[in-house]
Scaffold this active site. Structure first.
Site, mmCIF file in Angstrom:
data_model
loop_
_atom_site.group_PDB
_atom_site.id
_atom_site.type_symbol
_atom_site.label_atom_id
_atom_site.label_comp_id
_atom_site.label_asym_id
_atom_site.label_seq_id
_atom_site.Cartn_x
_atom_site.Cartn_y
_atom_site.Cartn_z
ATOM 1 N N SER A 115 61.236 57.851 143.857
ATOM 2 C CA SER A 115 60.352 58.601 142.962
ATOM 3 C C SER A 115 60.974 59.949 142.612
ATOM 4 O O SER A 115 60.927 60.388 141.456
ATOM 5 C CB SER A 115 58.958 58.779 143.565
ATOM 6 O OG SER A 115 59.039 59.421 144.806
ATOM 7 N N ASP A 159 62.818 65.689 149.053
ATOM 8 C CA ASP A 159 63.386 64.606 148.235
ATOM 9 C C ASP A 159 63.945 65.132 146.910
ATOM 10 O O ASP A 159 65.086 64.848 146.547
ATOM 11 C CB ASP A 159 62.325 63.533 147.926
ATOM 12 C CG ASP A 159 62.011 62.674 149.127
ATOM 13 O OD1 ASP A 159 62.351 63.079 150.257
ATOM 14 O OD2 ASP A 159 61.426 61.583 148.957
HETATM 15 N N1 LIG Z 1 62.988 53.879 138.645
HETATM 16 C C1 LIG Z 1 61.662 54.067 138.585
HETATM 17 N N2 LIG Z 1 60.987 53.820 137.443
HETATM 18 C C2 LIG Z 1 59.654 54.019 137.359
HETATM 19 N N3 LIG Z 1 58.886 54.452 138.396
HETATM 20 C C3 LIG Z 1 59.486 54.690 139.557
HETATM 21 C C4 LIG Z 1 60.892 54.508 139.726
HETATM 22 N N4 LIG Z 1 61.200 54.816 140.992
HETATM 23 C C5 LIG Z 1 60.051 55.190 141.588
HETATM 24 N N5 LIG Z 1 59.016 55.115 140.744
HETATM 25 C C6 LIG Z 1 57.610 55.473 141.021
HETATM 26 O O1 LIG Z 1 57.584 55.989 142.358
HETATM 27 C C7 LIG Z 1 56.832 55.122 143.232
HETATM 28 C C8 LIG Z 1 57.533 55.010 144.573
HETATM 29 O O2 LIG Z 1 57.438 56.224 145.227
HETATM 30 P P1 LIG Z 1 57.370 56.331 146.826
HETATM 31 O O3 LIG Z 1 56.219 55.545 147.347
HETATM 32 O O4 LIG Z 1 57.444 57.770 147.140
HETATM 33 O O5 LIG Z 1 58.687 55.616 147.289
HETATM 34 P P2 LIG Z 1 60.147 56.138 147.483
HETATM 35 O O6 LIG Z 1 60.314 56.270 148.945
HETATM 36 O O7 LIG Z 1 61.047 55.080 146.942
HETATM 37 O O8 LIG Z 1 60.253 57.436 146.738
HETATM 38 C C9 LIG Z 1 56.806 53.800 142.500
HETATM 39 O O9 LIG Z 1 55.670 53.061 142.878
HETATM 40 C C10 LIG Z 1 56.717 54.243 141.031
HETATM 41 O O10 LIG Z 1 55.404 54.651 140.699
HETATM 42 C C1 LIG Z 2 57.328 61.384 154.394
HETATM 43 C C2 LIG Z 2 58.167 62.411 153.645
HETATM 44 O O1 LIG Z 2 58.660 63.380 154.572
HETATM 45 C C3 LIG Z 2 59.393 61.760 153.003
HETATM 46 C C4 LIG Z 2 59.079 60.683 152.024
HETATM 47 O O2 LIG Z 2 60.234 60.020 151.582
HETATM 48 P P1 LIG Z 2 60.090 58.748 150.599
HETATM 49 O O3 LIG Z 2 59.331 59.220 149.373
HETATM 50 O O4 LIG Z 2 59.352 57.690 151.328
HETATM 51 O O5 LIG Z 2 61.496 58.377 150.239
HETATM 52 C C5 LIG Z 2 57.285 63.090 152.622
HETATM 53 C C6 LIG Z 2 57.888 64.355 152.007
HETATM 54 O O6 LIG Z 2 58.800 64.965 152.594
HETATM 55 O O7 LIG Z 2 57.399 64.731 150.946
#
Ligand SMILES: Nc1ncnc2c1ncn2[C@@H]1O[C@H](COP(=O)(O)OP(=O)(O)O)[C@@H](O)[C@H]1O
Ligand SMILES: C[C@@](O)(CCOP(=O)(O)O)CC(=O)O
Length: 412
Positions: A158, A226
């Site tokens: 994200s 992040d």
């Molecule tokens: N390449 C992408 N295109 C569109 N939306 C995305 C993309 N990557 C992430 N997202 C958005 O971010 C969400 C994932 O975020 P999160 O739960 O924080 O996981 P992560 O650990 O991969 O960041 C997805 O459900 C979507 O809404």
């Molecule tokens: C759980 C946390 O420490 C990391 C989250 O990482 P991810 O979006 O799951 O890749 C939340 C944050 O730092 O905002």
């Protein structure tokens, strides 16, 4: 609104600006979740990237969007966006902007899934906030996002996505307003020489700030680690509210990324920890404090490692043993705060059977585990570990740490 995925992109004629940016994903080596509460974290960019392209197109009055990771495409009339969202522009830090975007997406795309809704809201928030802070008009655009990361698995997809969107939109307004000024009061002008070839420090600071705001939509209460790592790359020591510090020594470390293939959402995991902390404040605060100590000790060990020459093999081995033990302690602490999963424990157990140490990374509850590969680790044993993990249904890749942050890859 219907989902037309995948669009036939050859149908679009590119007529003006062409912008392509990319940003890495990240791993948190130590300090996920505790970093939300002001504790120290150590994180690094990884060699898997997200790409966003913005192209001006020859299609009257249309904004066309495609997110490959979500298999989602949609189109809007620009007139509608202008009427509802842009006619009275609001800066990105305004709460009203969030409400406006919220209502707009609910009304115009009521059938999106929750994950799609978060991505679409983050997109409009950045589009409207950034364009609305400049003097340029929205013209017909094709915006596409694709990624090498598995979305929603702990590798910062994200942040990588919102960093790319912020960077591509910044490049668009920079290229269209060569005087380099935002028009909305309260936004500091972009000063210095206008550089359209790459992002400078000031650009990166904007990108990092903006993506943090969009991360709030997807995450709830992100720590900021992040978006910092995805913007600046490298290996970063991060504490909320302090300037991030780059660590050079860890760049030579090799890492396995192991996907448990268990879906989860970071937002829910962060909310779960918050709920535990509300119920058991003292218990949770001690656990979070222990995580802070783990991060501090790991950073000390890495700095010791950087001072040793390649001939101190016994000392190097000793430090790697400590790093492995600290990984295990961190994983167990994460289990204690409620963000573990049986599959993640299975991964850690399989690694231990092969003399390796692993821990979950990111939000937990599923998603990825990571494993540090000590230098000169027996290649046959490593291969065996990978085969065993794969036989149990886990996907494994080796990655480089500390790669470049967001980059401008195409500008025409
Ligand atoms: N390449 C992408 N295109 C569109 N939306 C995305 C993309 N990557 C992430 N997202 C958005 O971010 C969400 C994932 O975020 P999160 O739960 O924080 O996981 P992560 O650990 O991969 O960041 C997805 O459900 C979507 O809404
Ligand atoms: C759980 C946390 O420490 C990391 C989250 O990482 P991810 O979006 O799951 O890749 C939340 C944050 O730092 O905002």
């Amino acid at each position: 609104m219907t989902n037309d995925y995948p669009l036939d992109l050859s149908n679009f004629k590119f007529i003006g600006r062409r912008i392509q940016v990319s940003a890495p994903g990240k791993v948190i080596l130590n300090g996920e979740h505790s970093v939300v509460y002001g504790k120290l974290a150590l994180a690094a960019s990884i060699d898997l990237r997200t790409k966003v392209e913005i192209n001006e197109i020859d299609l009257r009055n249309k904004l066309v969007v495609q997110f490959d990771a979500l298999r989602l495409s949609f189109q809007y009339d620009i007139q509608k966006i202008n009427e509802v969202l842009l006619n009275h522009p609001l800066p990105l830090d305004s709460e009203d902007l969030l409400d406006r975007v919220d209502n707009f997406v609910k009304l115009t795309q009521p059938n999106l899934s929750p994950t799609e809704t978060l991505a679409v809201k983050a997109f409009f928030y950045l589009l409207i906030g950034i364009l609305g802070s400049s003097s340029i008009q929205l013209t017909s655009l094709l915006v596409t996002a694709s990624t090498e990361l598995n979305a929603g698995a702990g590798l910062g997809s994200s942040a990588s996505f919102t960093v790319c969107l912020s960077a591509a939109l910044l490049q668009l307004i920079k290229s269209k307003t060569p005087e380099g000024y935002f028009s909305i009061e309260g936004y500091k002008p972009i000063t210095g020489e206008l550089n359209l070839i790459e992002f400078n420090k000031q650009d990166l600071d904007w990108i990092c700030q903006w993506s943090y705001r969009a991360e709030k939509i997807i995450h709830g209460t992100p720590s900021g680690v992040d978006n910092t790592v995805c913007t600046f790359g490298s290996v970063v020591e991060y504490r909320k509210g302090s300037l991030p510090k780059l660590i050079e020594a860890t760049c030579s470390l090799k890492l396995l990324l192991i996907n448990s293939n268990v879906p989860r959402e970071t937002k829910k995991m962060v909310a779960k920890v918050a709920e535990y902390r509300r119920k058991y404040p003292k218990v949770l605060d001690h656990l979070l404090e222990s995580m802070d100590e783990v991060s501090t000790t790991v950073i000390d060990k890495m700095s010791e490692l950087s001072q040793l020459s390649g001939t101190n093999t016994d000392d190097i081995k000793k430090i790697h043993k400590s790093l492995a033990e600290l990984f295990t302690i961190n994983h167990n602490l994460l289990n204690s705060i409620g963000v573990g999963h049986k599959k993640l424990n299975d991964i850690v157990d399989i690694l231990a059977e092969h003399g390796l140490s692993g821990k979950l990374t990111g939000g937990g509850g599923g998603g990825y585990a990571i494993c540090l590969i000590p230098p000169k680790f027996d290649a046959v044993c490593l291969r065996q570990a990978v085969i065993t993990l794969e036989c149990h249904g886990f996907d494994v890749v080796e990655t480089k740490l500390g790669v470049r942050g967001v980059t401008l890859d195409i500008f025409a």
